[in-house]
Design a protein around this motif. Structure first.
Motif, short mmCIF file in Angstrom:
data_model
loop_
_atom_site.label_atom_id
_atom_site.label_comp_id
_atom_site.label_asym_id
_atom_site.label_seq_id
_atom_site.Cartn_x
_atom_site.Cartn_y
_atom_site.Cartn_z
N ARG A 91 0.83 -1.21 0.00
CA ARG A 91 0.00 0.00 0.00
C ARG A 91 0.86 1.26 0.00
NH1 ARG A 91 -3.30 0.63 4.83
NH2 ARG A 91 -1.64 -0.48 5.87
N THR A 92 0.39 2.25 -0.69
CA THR A 92 1.03 3.56 -0.67
C THR A 92 0.46 4.31 0.53
OG1 THR A 92 1.17 3.57 -3.08
CG2 THR A 92 1.36 5.70 -1.97
N PRO A 93 1.33 4.97 1.32
CA PRO A 93 0.80 5.70 2.48
C PRO A 93 -0.29 6.69 2.07
CG PRO A 93 3.18 5.61 2.58
CD PRO A 93 2.78 5.05 1.22
N ASP A 94 -1.37 6.66 2.83
CA ASP A 94 -2.51 7.55 2.60
C ASP A 94 -2.91 8.12 3.96
OD1 ASP A 94 -4.71 8.86 1.59
OD2 ASP A 94 -5.96 7.04 1.53
N PRO A 95 -2.15 9.11 4.49
CA PRO A 95 -2.41 9.62 5.83
C PRO A 95 -3.84 10.14 6.00
CG PRO A 95 -0.31 10.42 5.01
CD PRO A 95 -1.01 9.77 3.86
N ARG A 96 -4.43 9.79 7.15
CA ARG A 96 -5.79 10.19 7.49
C ARG A 96 -5.80 10.81 8.88
NH1 ARG A 96 -9.72 7.31 4.13
NH2 ARG A 96 -8.53 6.97 2.23
N THR A 97 -6.89 11.45 9.24
CA THR A 97 -7.05 12.02 10.58
C THR A 97 -8.37 11.57 11.17
OG1 THR A 97 -8.17 14.00 9.79
CG2 THR A 97 -5.76 14.11 9.92
N HIS A 98 -8.43 11.60 12.49
CA HIS A 98 -9.67 11.34 13.22
C HIS A 98 -9.46 11.84 14.65
CE1 HIS A 98 -7.83 7.71 15.05
NE2 HIS A 98 -7.32 7.51 13.85
N GLU A 99 -10.52 11.91 15.41
CA GLU A 99 -10.42 12.34 16.81
C GLU A 99 -9.73 11.26 17.63
OE1 GLU A 99 -11.35 15.21 18.57
OE2 GLU A 99 -11.48 16.01 16.55
N GLY A 100 -8.94 11.67 18.59
CA GLY A 100 -8.35 10.72 19.51
C GLY A 100 -6.86 10.88 19.68
N TYR A 101 -6.30 9.92 20.38
CA TYR A 101 -4.88 9.90 20.67
C TYR A 101 -4.44 8.45 20.53
CZ TYR A 101 -0.95 12.51 22.43
OH TYR A 101 0.24 13.18 22.52
N ASP A 102 -3.27 8.18 19.97
CA ASP A 102 -2.82 6.81 19.74
C ASP A 102 -1.43 6.61 20.33
OD1 ASP A 102 -2.79 4.19 18.87
OD2 ASP A 102 -3.09 4.67 16.77
N TRP A 103 -1.24 5.43 20.89
CA TRP A 103 0.05 5.01 21.44
C TRP A 103 0.34 3.67 20.81
CZ3 TRP A 103 1.65 0.84 24.45
CH2 TRP A 103 2.84 0.99 25.17
N ILE A 104 1.49 3.54 20.13
CA ILE A 104 1.84 2.31 19.41
C ILE A 104 3.16 1.77 19.94
CG2 ILE A 104 2.49 1.38 17.16
CD1 ILE A 104 0.71 3.52 15.89
#
Length: 171
Positions: A91-104
C-alpha cells in the motif's frame, strides 16, 4: 490432629472447633484462613469449592485485507487496546485524521509510520505517541509482517510511560 493440636495451631478454641465440626457453628473467613494455614491447604480445598472454568482469554480477531486486529478491551469509550499484525501489501501511504490519541508499541518487525511531515521506521521495543488529528498512516516497513500494540483514547487522553533510570554501574 487432635482438637487441642488444631486449637494450638490456629488460636481457635477447642469448643469453637468442636461446634464447627458438628455443624452447629458456621465458619467465618477469619476461621477458615487459620484452618487452611494449619492444615496446609488452600481455602478452595478446605471448603471444597467448585472448579473454575477455563482461565484462558479467548480473543476474537477481526480480519482486514492487510491486517489482523485483536481487540484487547471491550469497553466503549475511554482508552481501548488492540494487538495488530500487519501484513505487507504494498500500500502507498494515505495519511488520514480522526479524533483521539494513539500510542503504538512495536512487538516484532519494522513499522513504517508516516506522521505529518515525518516518515520514520520503528523497530522492536520502540513507541510512538501522537494526536490522531495529525495526518497519519502506518504499515509494514519491508516485506515482513509487523506486530504491534495500539492503545487509542479520546482526544487529549495521553498515555503515560514511566521508567526508572538505570543505576550507574560501579567500577
Amino acid at each position: 490432629m487432635t482438637l487441642a493440636e488444631v486449637s494450638a495451631g490456629t488460636g481457635i478454641s477447642a469448643s469453637t472447633l468442636s461446634r464447627l465440626e458438628s455443624g452447629s457453628r458456621r465458619a467465618t473467613l477469619e476461621l477458615l484462613v487459620a484452618l487452611a494455614r494449619t492444615y496446609r491447604v488452600t481455602l478452595d480445598e478446605l471448603v471444597d469449592a467448585p472448579r473454575t472454568g477455563d482461565p484462558r482469554v479467548h480473543l476474537k480477531p477481526v480480519e482486514h485485507p492487510y491486517a489482523q486486529v485483536v481487540p484487547l478491551t471491550e469497553r466503549v469509550g475511554g482508552p481501548r487496546a488492540f494487538k495488530m499484525v500487519l501484513r505487507p501489501d504494498g500500500r502507498t501511504p494515505d495519511p488520514r485524521t480522526h479524533e483521539g490519541y494513539d500510542w503504538i508499541y512495536v512487538l516484532d518487525g519494522r513499522l513504517r509510520l508516516v506522521l505529518g511531515e515525518h516518515d520514520v521506521v520503528l523497530t522492536v521495543g520502540e513507541v510512538a505517541e501522537f494526536d490522531t488529528r495529525t495526518p497519519h498512516w502506518f504499515g509494514c516497513a519491508d516485506d515482513h509482517p509487523v506486530e504491534l500494540l495500539s492503545i487509542m483514547g479520546p482526544q487529549g487522553e495521553r498515555m503515560h510511560v514511566r521508567a526508572r533510570p538505570r543505576r550507574a554501574e560501579r567500577p
